[in-house]
Design a protein around this motif. Structure first.
Motif, PDB file in Angstrom:
ATOM      1  N   THR A 147       0.940  -1.280  -0.161  1.00 35.51           N
ATOM      2  CA  THR A 147      -0.105  -0.071   0.028  1.00 35.51           C
ATOM      3  C   THR A 147       0.780   1.199  -0.097  1.00 35.51           C
ATOM      4  O   THR A 147       0.443   2.219  -0.728  1.00 35.51           O
ATOM      5  CB  THR A 147      -1.019  -0.036   0.914  1.00 35.51           C
ATOM      6  OG1 THR A 147      -1.849  -1.054   1.337  1.00 35.51           O
ATOM      7  CG2 THR A 147      -1.585   1.338   1.322  1.00 35.51           C
ATOM      8  N   LEU A 148       1.947   1.231   0.875  1.00 34.98           N
ATOM      9  CA  LEU A 148       2.983   2.388   0.924  1.00 34.98           C
ATOM     10  C   LEU A 148       3.618   2.702  -0.365  1.00 34.98           C
ATOM     11  O   LEU A 148       3.746   3.612  -0.866  1.00 34.98           O
ATOM     12  CB  LEU A 148       3.696   2.359   2.057  1.00 34.98           C
ATOM     13  CG  LEU A 148       4.766   3.561   2.428  1.00 34.98           C
ATOM     14  CD1 LEU A 148       3.875   4.822   2.667  1.00 34.98           C
ATOM     15  CD2 LEU A 148       5.631   3.054   3.616  1.00 34.98           C
ATOM     16  N   GLU A 149       4.022   1.522  -1.163  1.00 37.18           N
ATOM     17  CA  GLU A 149       4.795   1.394  -2.339  1.00 37.18           C
ATOM     18  C   GLU A 149       3.854   2.224  -3.426  1.00 37.18           C
ATOM     19  O   GLU A 149       4.231   3.009  -4.192  1.00 37.18           O
ATOM     20  CB  GLU A 149       5.050  -0.040  -2.552  1.00 37.18           C
ATOM     21  CG  GLU A 149       6.202  -0.503  -2.069  1.00 37.18           C
ATOM     22  CD  GLU A 149       6.491  -1.843  -2.614  1.00 37.18           C
ATOM     23  OE1 GLU A 149       6.514  -2.162  -3.772  1.00 37.18           O
ATOM     24  OE2 GLU A 149       7.092  -2.454  -1.477  1.00 37.18           O
ATOM     25  N   ARG A 150       2.507   1.614  -3.226  1.00 32.95           N
ATOM     26  CA  ARG A 150       1.615   2.398  -4.331  1.00 32.95           C
ATOM     27  C   ARG A 150       1.410   3.950  -4.189  1.00 32.95           C
ATOM     28  O   ARG A 150       1.391   4.718  -5.019  1.00 32.95           O
ATOM     29  CB  ARG A 150       0.122   1.800  -4.168  1.00 32.95           C
ATOM     30  CG  ARG A 150       0.051   0.432  -5.069  1.00 32.95           C
ATOM     31  CD  ARG A 150      -1.280  -0.125  -4.977  1.00 32.95           C
ATOM     32  NE  ARG A 150      -1.251  -1.576  -5.566  1.00 32.95           N
ATOM     33  CZ  ARG A 150      -1.763  -1.589  -7.034  1.00 32.95           C
ATOM     34  NH1 ARG A 150      -1.894  -0.776  -7.601  1.00 32.95           N
ATOM     35  NH2 ARG A 150      -1.579  -2.772  -7.377  1.00 32.95           N
ATOM     36  N   VAL A 151       1.151   4.260  -2.926  1.00 33.71           N
ATOM     37  CA  VAL A 151       1.048   5.722  -2.588  1.00 33.71           C
ATOM     38  C   VAL A 151       2.390   6.699  -3.003  1.00 33.71           C
ATOM     39  O   VAL A 151       2.171   7.632  -3.631  1.00 33.71           O
ATOM     40  CB  VAL A 151       0.858   5.940  -1.028  1.00 33.71           C
ATOM     41  CG1 VAL A 151       0.952   7.460  -0.693  1.00 33.71           C
ATOM     42  CG2 VAL A 151      -0.482   5.284  -0.735  1.00 33.71           C
ATOM     43  N   GLU A 170       2.629   9.461  -5.697  1.00 32.57           N
ATOM     44  CA  GLU A 170       3.457  10.588  -5.364  1.00 32.57           C
ATOM     45  C   GLU A 170       4.480  10.998  -6.477  1.00 32.57           C
ATOM     46  O   GLU A 170       4.534  12.214  -7.138  1.00 32.57           O
ATOM     47  CB  GLU A 170       3.914  10.740  -4.002  1.00 32.57           C
ATOM     48  CG  GLU A 170       2.705  10.591  -2.781  1.00 32.57           C
ATOM     49  CD  GLU A 170       3.203  10.678  -1.569  1.00 32.57           C
ATOM     50  OE1 GLU A 170       2.404  10.631  -0.526  1.00 32.57           O
ATOM     51  OE2 GLU A 170       4.550   9.983  -1.378  1.00 32.57           O
ATOM     52  N   GLN A 171       5.436  10.189  -6.695  1.00 31.59           N
ATOM     53  CA  GLN A 171       6.675  10.302  -7.374  1.00 31.59           C
ATOM     54  C   GLN A 171       6.151  10.358  -8.913  1.00 31.59           C
ATOM     55  O   GLN A 171       6.794  11.154  -9.810  1.00 31.59           O
ATOM     56  CB  GLN A 171       7.608   8.868  -7.580  1.00 31.59           C
ATOM     57  CG  GLN A 171       8.194   8.791  -6.126  1.00 31.59           C
ATOM     58  CD  GLN A 171       8.977   7.594  -5.923  1.00 31.59           C
ATOM     59  OE1 GLN A 171       8.748   6.712  -6.801  1.00 31.59           O
ATOM     60  NE2 GLN A 171       9.735   7.355  -4.938  1.00 31.59           N
ATOM     61  N   ALA A 172       4.978   9.975  -9.419  1.00 28.30           N
ATOM     62  CA  ALA A 172       4.463  10.240 -10.819  1.00 28.30           C
ATOM     63  C   ALA A 172       3.749  11.815 -10.899  1.00 28.30           C
ATOM     64  O   ALA A 172       3.507  11.982 -11.676  1.00 28.30           O
ATOM     65  CB  ALA A 172       3.367   9.088 -11.149  1.00 28.30           C
ATOM     66  N   GLY A 173       3.770  12.335  -9.701  1.00 30.14           N
ATOM     67  CA  GLY A 173       3.080  13.468  -9.496  1.00 30.14           C
ATOM     68  C   GLY A 173       1.607  13.531  -9.629  1.00 30.14           C
ATOM     69  O   GLY A 173       0.730  14.464  -9.871  1.00 30.14           O
TER      70      GLY A 173
END
Length: 157
Positions: free
Chosen positions: A40-44, A48-51
């Motif tokens: 879940t944290l990886e997806r968030v 975020e990184q993708a903007g």
């Protein structure tokens, strides 16, 4: 990553939940989407990184912090050269009472959302700041009397 990241159903669910409650814990978010906390944290973080997730904010009640007047101001510029537009935008960005600035089509060039303490504060802002911007040819103000819908949640396609 590009801003056109392919979103699956879990990504969409994460975004829907975070748009309605950005303070949710990762543990609670993981329960709601049916994944363990680590993925879940990886997806968030990926979103975020993708903007796609640009930031997190507290939404304030304008009246409770002493801001009683909201207006939309349509701006027509003196010309349409790039330097005129850039200069106008730079000046608008320095005025805190202008909370949104949109480049538009139609009879005007820009639409500003302005929030002020009261009408006299708004009038002073217009006279002393906005109307003094040399790139502004004309303004037209629309005062918001009531707001019946103001969603901060984007409808995800």
């Amino acid at each position: 990553m590009s801003s056109t990241l392919k979103l699956d159903q879990i990504d969409r669910k994460v975004l829907e939940i975070l748009q309605s409650n950005a303070k949710i814990t990762n543990a609670q978010l993981s329960k709601e989407i049916g994944l363990s906390p680590a993925p879940t944290l990886e997806r968030v973080k990926k979103l975020e990184q993708a903007g796609i997730i640009k930031s997190y904010h507290a939404q304030l009640d304008p009246e409770k912090v002493g801001l009683g007047v909201t207006t939309f101001v349509q701006i027509t510029l003196v010309g349409h050269k790039k330097v005129v537009t850039e200069s106008f935008v730079e000046k608008v960005n320095s005025i805190a009472d202008i909370i949104e600035c949109h480049h538009i089509t139609g009879t005007g060039d820009f639409l500003l959302k302005v929030i002020s303490k009261d009408i006299s504060t708004y009038q002073k802002l217009m006279l002393e700041k906005i109307n003094e911007i040399e790139e502004v040819a004309s303004t037209q103000t629309m005062v918001i009397l009531s707001t019946f819908k103001e969603s901060k949640t984007l409808p995800l396609p």
